[in-house]
Design an enzyme around this catalytic site. Structure first.
Site, PDB file in Angstrom:
ATOM      1  N   GLU A 150       0.822  -1.211  -0.029  1.00 27.07           N
ATOM      2  CA  GLU A 150       0.089  -0.192   0.127  1.00 27.07           C
ATOM      3  C   GLU A 150       0.784   1.313   0.098  1.00 27.07           C
ATOM      4  O   GLU A 150       0.144   2.119   0.089  1.00 27.07           O
ATOM      5  CB  GLU A 150      -1.136   0.139   1.346  1.00 27.07           C
ATOM      6  CG  GLU A 150      -1.969  -1.285   1.182  1.00 27.07           C
ATOM      7  CD  GLU A 150      -3.120  -1.363   2.215  1.00 27.07           C
ATOM      8  OE1 GLU A 150      -2.907  -0.231   3.048  1.00 27.07           O
ATOM      9  OE2 GLU A 150      -3.696  -2.310   2.296  1.00 27.07           O
ATOM     10  N   LYS A 174     -15.541  -1.331   1.890  1.00 25.72           N
ATOM     11  CA  LYS A 174     -14.839  -1.892   0.919  1.00 25.72           C
ATOM     12  C   LYS A 174     -15.970  -2.549   0.048  1.00 25.72           C
ATOM     13  O   LYS A 174     -16.436  -3.469   0.247  1.00 25.72           O
ATOM     14  CB  LYS A 174     -13.912  -2.938   1.471  1.00 25.72           C
ATOM     15  CG  LYS A 174     -12.839  -2.449   2.242  1.00 25.72           C
ATOM     16  CD  LYS A 174     -12.021  -3.425   2.995  1.00 25.72           C
ATOM     17  CE  LYS A 174     -10.905  -3.085   3.844  1.00 25.72           C
ATOM     18  NZ  LYS A 174     -10.242  -4.138   4.367  1.00 25.72           N
TER      19      LYS A 174
END
Length: 424
Positions: free
Chosen positions: A204, A336
């Site tokens: 990330e 999400k």
């Protein structure tokens, strides 16, 4: 003129080099929507199922079966339907799948089509996606949770918590928030390098130095905020993603890196203490996904002063969220899109949260693509917060760059959420 005339699914690669599903939806007027589906590393047990092929191809991670479902059964079921009727299309796909967790066709297949349908319809309407989905009221630019230090499943170091993030709550605009984050990120890199630590970035975009514990990570972040010229707490706050399910074993929280073991009450007290010692305003998955007693203890102890975000706990599922609301656990949901597998259900989860005065944080996954849909959805839902990685890797920056564009498009109507996300 918004009838669906063609759907093309394909197998592409995500930011980790693993296959994922991309879908094009073509409408009668020639409008096209394209969406690529993300994938997580630390996944909750209650998430919708991401269909993988198994076998030797791509070491078992291929998505040819999901793509086949898109091009076959799903197209046969929704071809000819009006793309404007998003709810009907999503419900049709869910019923076609026929399982409670989308395991037959795959949440990756259904979500790819769902998002591509919305993007095609937005194109046909001549509207940006955030305006098409959110309507005239969509104008809040979210505070980013910028993941700058990693541990847990996202790193090979002794730190048990998965993510240490900065939140530029005092920035006047989203563009300034991104700049502040970038300056702190590079200051942190210099500080780590000077201390002899590795500055390679993870999935990330955050650093994963070999630090001994959470306090060491937090101290580095505090020093970097100050050295970059900002005030910790007032201008830049800190957020944690503990991903506690990953180190919950036999009813205890086992900190292998630190050599500590804590029961639920001790875990709650530890997190509350950290939030008192540092300007931590948000803690995600501080307890394991099914440790409801632990969640209640943490909420009772820290819920009035800290945002307690349920990720694995709620898995973007409105029904699980309602259960949590009734139990009085957590006060926020991580959103999400691939945890639940359709746009309609994602929006339902956000609406359920807001009705109960819970906050919502729009989120990426560790396996991402250049698709920036979640940036639009963060603005469309006015959720005020987005979690989309660090200030490195183009798969993360695609979302920040899209938010910068949206803020520019909104002009004087744009409002940066800023300190409105801080509790207490």
């Amino acid at each position: 003129m918004t009838a669906i005339v063609d759907i093309v699914g394909r197998e592409i690669l995500d930011s980790r080099g693993n296959p994922t599903v991309e879908v094009d939806v073509v409408l009668e007027d020639g409008s096209i929507g394209r969406a690529a589906v993300p994938s997580g590393a630390s996944t909750g047990a209650h998430e919708a199922v991401e269909l993988r092929d198994g076998g030797p191809r791509y070491l078992g991670k291929g998505v040819a079966r999901a793509v086949e479902a898109v091009n076959g059964e799903i197209f046969e079921a929704i071809g000819g339907l009006e793309a404007e009727d998003q709810i009907h299309i999503d419900r049709t796909m869910i019923e076609l799948d026929g399982t409670p967790n989308k395991s037959r066709l795959g949440a990756n297949a259904i979500l790819g089509v769902s998002l591509a349908v919305a993007k095609a319809t937005a194109a046909a309407s001549g509207l940006p996606l955030y305006r098409y989905v959110g309507g005239a009221s969509a104008h809040i630019l979210p505070v980013p949770m910028m993941n700058i230090l990693n541990g847990g499943a996202h790193a090979d170091n002794p730190i048990d918590f998965q993510e240490f993030m900065i939140m530029p709550v005092g920035a006047p605009t989203l563009r300034d928030a991104v700049r502040w984050g970038s300056e702190i990120f590079h200051t942190l890199k210099s500080g780590l390098k000077a201390a002899g630590h590795n500055t390679n970035v993870g999935d990330e975009g955050g650093f994963a130095p070999n630090l001994k514990d959470a306090n060491a990570a937090l101290d580095f972040i505090m020093a970097s905020i100050e050295k970059a010229g900002f005030k910790p707490g007032d201008e830049v706050a800190i957020a944690l993603d503990c991903a506690a399910t990953e180190f919950f074993k036999d009813g205890k929280y086992v900190y292998e890196g630190e050599g500590q073991t804590r029961d639920a009450q001790a875990q709650a007290e530890y997190l509350s203490k950290l939030a008192g010692e540092y300007p931590i305003i948000s803690i995600e998955d501080g307890m394991a996904e099914d440790d409801f007693e632990g969640w209640k203890a943490l909420t009772d102890l820290a819920g009035s002063k800290v945002q307690l975000v349920g990720d694995d706990l709620f898995v973007t599922n409105a029904a699980r969220l309602k259960d949590g609301i009734n139990m009085g656990i957590a006060n926020s949901i991580l959103v999400k899109v691939n945890q639940i597998g359709s746009l309609t259900e994602t929006l339902e989860a956000v609406e359920t949260a807001h009705k109960a005065a819970y906050t919502a944080v729009m989120s990426h996954r560790s396996g991402e693509t250049e698709d920036s849909t979640i940036a639009d959805l963060a603005v469309a839902t006015n959720c005020g917060q987005i979690k989309t990685g660090s200030l490195a890797r183009s798969d993360r920056l695609a979302k920040y760059n899209q938010l910068i564009r949206i803020e520019e498009q909104l002009g004087r109507a744009a409002r940066y959420a800023g300190r409105t996300v801080v509790r207490g």
